[in-house]
Write an enzyme that holds these catalytic residues in place. Structure first.
Site, mmCIF file in Angstrom:
data_model
loop_
_atom_site.group_PDB
_atom_site.id
_atom_site.type_symbol
_atom_site.label_atom_id
_atom_site.label_comp_id
_atom_site.label_asym_id
_atom_site.label_seq_id
_atom_site.Cartn_x
_atom_site.Cartn_y
_atom_site.Cartn_z
ATOM 1 N N ASP A 182 0.887 -1.169 0.000
ATOM 2 C CA ASP A 182 0.000 0.000 0.000
ATOM 3 C C ASP A 182 0.925 1.219 0.000
ATOM 4 O O ASP A 182 1.399 1.609 1.067
ATOM 5 C CB ASP A 182 -0.899 -0.047 1.242
ATOM 6 C CG ASP A 182 -1.680 1.242 1.482
ATOM 7 O OD1 ASP A 182 -1.739 2.076 0.574
ATOM 8 O OD2 ASP A 182 -2.211 1.412 2.598
ATOM 9 N N GLU A 214 -0.305 10.640 1.132
ATOM 10 C CA GLU A 214 -1.688 10.125 1.221
ATOM 11 C C GLU A 214 -1.993 9.625 2.617
ATOM 12 O O GLU A 214 -3.095 9.815 3.138
ATOM 13 C CB GLU A 214 -1.887 8.991 0.199
ATOM 14 C CG GLU A 214 -3.335 8.547 0.047
ATOM 15 C CD GLU A 214 -3.755 7.363 0.924
ATOM 16 O OE1 GLU A 214 -4.936 6.988 0.880
ATOM 17 O OE2 GLU A 214 -2.914 6.811 1.668
HETATM 18 ZN ZN LIG Z 1 -2.917 3.359 0.093
#
Ligand SMILES: [Zn+2]
Length: 357
Positions: A182, A214
């Site tokens: 991720d 993010e």
């Molecule tokens: Zn992510």
């Protein structure tokens, strides 16, 4: 798409040190990978823009997004005994943090090995053994015996920290093990999509962005979306898998079950027309997909879909077991299905199609 090339890219991206705000190594890899098939530029938030060389500036703009950062930590205080207090960058659960190996960036840019210290079981009361400490009470130990020694190793307040994990691949079942899937699988997918489409005649312009920060609240993408002005966006993600703890009927993000598309999460209701269109396209092309209705989680799509006049945005994810911990598992076949679906989607788009969303 060449599996060996993809695995090589995922491996280097996964091993790269890039917690939120310190994405430099990931950006450098993106630059190096994409220079053959994209025009490359950067902004001061460390968003990396990869624009197809064939872009004309007169056609609808499709934005591909993948965030470059990973969850990590930052050093807050160097204690007299040489250990260091730290804070999380991004979402960590405190019970997954103790006794793990980490890398701390020294002032000269090198990365030093450390461990998240835990009190030896011999020094714990029965009550202490049963409970997990808060991150605020944990320290990182780099093996120094005083603050002076830690400083002499280049340790400083503000130093970024990442899990110390090396990528592995099991050829027998096509499963990858590593950190930061991720969203490094997303960064790699973004590059593979641009590579696949390179030199092809399309009816849209395409710009990919490795977005920064993010994991601390979708920050880089806010600048990136204003810069790219997309008419449609595809967000790539490494999404937390649910197949090791949910009953079969409830599994929506299982490893090896295909690309995962979400109808909703905490940040966005996926444009239902684009969602239907993408699912139909996957079925027509025999690409396995999983549909998820997420009561948690959010992606950069939450920001992108609210820019300009509203941007139809779809999130295409590779399931990642144990996202936001040191180690994740992902399937290379899921990854390839994500790339295939995104390639087919971009190929199918033109001004008229986009206007129907
Ligand atoms: Zn992510």
């Amino acid at each position: 798409m060449n599996r060996k090339t993809s695995l090589q890219l995922i491996s280097t991206l996964s091993d790269a040190n890039g917690p939120s705000g310190f994405e430099d190594e990931v950006i450098a890899l993106g630059r190096k990978t994409a220079k053959d098939f994209a025009a490359v530029s950067e902004d001061s938030l460390r968003n990396l823009y990869l624009s197809r060389r064939e872009n004309t500036g007169t056609r609808p703009m499709v934005m591909l997004d993948a965030h470059a950062d990973e969850v990590g930590f930052m050093i807050r205080t160097i204690l007299p005994n040489g250990t260091m207090k730290f804070m999380p960058l991004g979402g960590w659960s405190s019970y997954t943090v103790p006794a793990s190996k980490v890398r701390v960036r020294a002032l000269d840019g090198s990365w030093i090995s450390g461990v998240v210290a835990s009190r030896p079981v011999h020094y714990m009361s029965a009550a202490e053994r049963g409970k997990s400490p808060e991150i605020a009470d944990m320290v990182i130990d780099i093996g120094a015996t005083s603050a002076e020694e830690a400083v002499s190793f280049g340790m400083a307040v503000g130093a970024p920290v990442v899990p110390d994990v090396s990528f592995e691949y099991n050829e027998k079942n096509g499963v990858m093990l590593g950190k930061a899937f991720d969203c490094r699988v997303g960064c790699s997918a973004l590059c593979d999509v641009l590579r696949e489409l390179s030199g092809e005649e399309l009816a849209v312009d395409v710009t990919g962005v490795f977005t920064s920060q993010e994991e601390v609240g979708d920050r880089g993408v806010q600048v990136a979306a204003q810069t790219v002005h997309p008419d449609l966006a595809i967000v790539f993600e490494g999404a937390p898998a649910d197949d090791t703890f949910l009953p079969e009927a409830e599994i929506q993000t299982g490893m090896g079950r295909g690309a995962m598309l979400r109808h909703i999460d905490v940040g966005m209701i996926t444009n239902p027309r684009l969602m239907r269109y993408t699912l139909d396209l996957a079925h027509e092309n025999g690409i396995p997909v999983q549909e998820a209705v997420r009561t948690g989680g959010r992606t950069n799509g939450a920001q992108i879909n609210l820019t300009g006049q509203g941007v139809p945005t779809v999130v295409i994810s590779v399931p990642v077991r144990y996202a936001h911990t040191h180690h994740g598992f992902s399937s290379i076949s899921d990854y390839e299905n994500v790339v295939r679906l995104a390639v087919q989607l971009v190929r199918s788009l033109d001004e008229e199609v986009i206007s129907t969303f």
